[in-house]
Scaffold this motif. Sequence first.
Motif, PDB file in Angstrom:
ATOM      1  N   PHE A  64       0.830  -1.203   0.000  1.00  7.85           N
ATOM      2  CA  PHE A  64       0.000   0.000   0.000  1.00  7.85           C
ATOM      3  C   PHE A  64       0.866   1.255   0.000  1.00  7.85           C
ATOM      4  O   PHE A  64       0.615   2.204  -0.770  1.00  7.85           O
ATOM      5  CB  PHE A  64      -0.926  -0.004   1.221  1.00  7.85           C
ATOM      6  N   GLN A  65       1.882   1.281   0.851  1.00  2.95           N
ATOM      7  CA  GLN A  65       2.765   2.447   0.899  1.00  2.95           C
ATOM      8  C   GLN A  65       3.590   2.584  -0.382  1.00  2.95           C
ATOM      9  O   GLN A  65       3.839   3.712  -0.845  1.00  2.95           O
ATOM     10  CB  GLN A  65       3.695   2.351   2.118  1.00  2.95           C
ATOM     11  N   LYS A  68       1.456   4.415  -2.845  1.00  3.54           N
ATOM     12  CA  LYS A  68       1.365   5.851  -2.586  1.00  3.54           C
ATOM     13  C   LYS A  68       2.635   6.582  -3.030  1.00  3.54           C
ATOM     14  O   LYS A  68       2.567   7.603  -3.722  1.00  3.54           O
ATOM     15  CB  LYS A  68       1.126   6.100  -1.095  1.00  3.54           C
ATOM     16  N   ILE A  69       3.780   6.045  -2.635  1.00  2.00           N
ATOM     17  CA  ILE A  69       5.048   6.683  -3.000  1.00  2.00           C
ATOM     18  C   ILE A  69       5.273   6.573  -4.505  1.00  2.00           C
ATOM     19  O   ILE A  69       5.769   7.505  -5.143  1.00  2.00           O
ATOM     20  CB  ILE A  69       6.225   6.037  -2.236  1.00  2.00           C
ATOM     21  N   GLU A  71       3.068   6.643  -6.799  1.00  2.00           N
ATOM     22  CA  GLU A  71       2.254   7.668  -7.474  1.00  2.00           C
ATOM     23  C   GLU A  71       2.902   9.039  -7.356  1.00  2.00           C
ATOM     24  O   GLU A  71       2.947   9.798  -8.324  1.00  2.00           O
ATOM     25  CB  GLU A  71       0.858   7.698  -6.866  1.00  2.00           C
ATOM     26  N   GLU A  72       3.422   9.347  -6.180  1.00  2.16           N
ATOM     27  CA  GLU A  72       4.092  10.630  -5.985  1.00  2.16           C
ATOM     28  C   GLU A  72       5.317  10.763  -6.890  1.00  2.16           C
ATOM     29  O   GLU A  72       5.601  11.830  -7.421  1.00  2.16           O
ATOM     30  CB  GLU A  72       4.521  10.785  -4.526  1.00  2.16           C
ATOM     31  N   ALA A 108      -1.994  -1.208  -6.752  1.00  3.87           N
ATOM     32  CA  ALA A 108      -2.039   0.239  -6.982  1.00  3.87           C
ATOM     33  C   ALA A 108      -1.737   0.565  -8.437  1.00  3.87           C
ATOM     34  O   ALA A 108      -0.925  -0.113  -9.091  1.00  3.87           O
ATOM     35  CB  ALA A 108      -1.044   0.941  -6.068  1.00  3.87           C
ATOM     36  N   SER A 110      -0.016   2.912  -9.651  1.00  6.03           N
ATOM     37  CA  SER A 110       1.388   3.279  -9.855  1.00  6.03           C
ATOM     38  C   SER A 110       2.306   2.068  -9.953  1.00  6.03           C
ATOM     39  O   SER A 110       3.434   2.181 -10.447  1.00  6.03           O
ATOM     40  CB  SER A 110       1.868   4.177  -8.716  1.00  6.03           C
ATOM     41  N   GLY A 315       5.304   4.229   5.534  1.00  5.37           N
ATOM     42  CA  GLY A 315       5.532   5.200   4.479  1.00  5.37           C
ATOM     43  C   GLY A 315       6.357   6.394   4.913  1.00  5.37           C
ATOM     44  O   GLY A 315       6.446   7.392   4.198  1.00  5.37           O
TER      45      GLY A 315
END
Length: 331
Positions: A64-65, A68-69, A71-72, A108, A110, A315
């Motif tokens: 999950f983390q 998120k990273i 995508e950033e 995800a 990303s 994260g």
Amino acid sequence: MTAMKNKIYTTILLVVYAVVATVNVAAELQRFEHLPTKADGSLDILVIGDWGRRGLYNQSHVAFQMGKIGEEMDVDFILSTGDNFYDDGLIDVDDPLFDESFTQIYTATSLQKQWYSVLGNHDYRGDVMAQLSPVLSHKDSRWLCLRSFIVDSGIVELFFVDTTPFQDKYFNQTKHTYDWRGVLPREEYLSNVLKEVDTALKESSATWKFVIGHHTLFSAGHHGNTQELVDQLLPILEANDVDLYINGHDHCLQHISSKNSQLQFLTSGGGSKAWKGDVNQWDPNEMKLYYDGQGFMALRVTVNEIGVTFYDVFGEIIHSWKTSKYTHMDA
């Protein structure tokens, strides 16, 4: 009828791969091109190791983390440092563990990018040919796993090395059974790997050179140093000005700086089960990070700079490091 055709096709592919894998001749490493797509020519890469446990031991939380990273960062691709499926690799190409530990976990948006993977010692306990098979790539197009190969990304070349056959103990122990198809005779196999990697590194004109393997070269963790790699592989890396050696195996996040060269030793083995609790003493001038827990690593590569960032299971950034290099073209 279609199912029968697919089964026949799968069987043919596996036979072909089995034949190729058992032929042990020196040859140029297979090369894949993965060029930057960003306007500034930079590359963003995530690195994860020791992960495949059906989402357990916080594998899903780390995934999950990563999403998120990723995508950033607008990540370009993902590296897996091995031990992809626990505890004993895959049974065959139809093993549900592949879907349950990979496709259903790294969902995800990303992370729907190419994954470049090497084999770990736990992968060698199963059907190695299954992980190397294009059948898995047909099931999930992100998957690419080979023994030793090169990814050419222009400013950086990534050299993947099959490290498990280097360790003597796997050939001497009787506790586990290993799939050595394509590796025997061992001496010839290892000699070929070392020659191929040395030649490819010497011929490389990339600004940056990264070598990726499963096993540690140096580590303060549970497994410690891998002496066979220190003796046989490290001199090649130092002689060819390699910038990063990236591995898993120890279930931790770790950064050790070499005192003999620019080489950095980076461990990203926190993809799932971690927290071993045993850490060996190390020179604090060399040990930049030791985190006995779960997480992953991110790399940002430009023409002039490498940035390394380690993230924990929540994260949070726990360590970052940069280095610069200026080429003749920049003068």
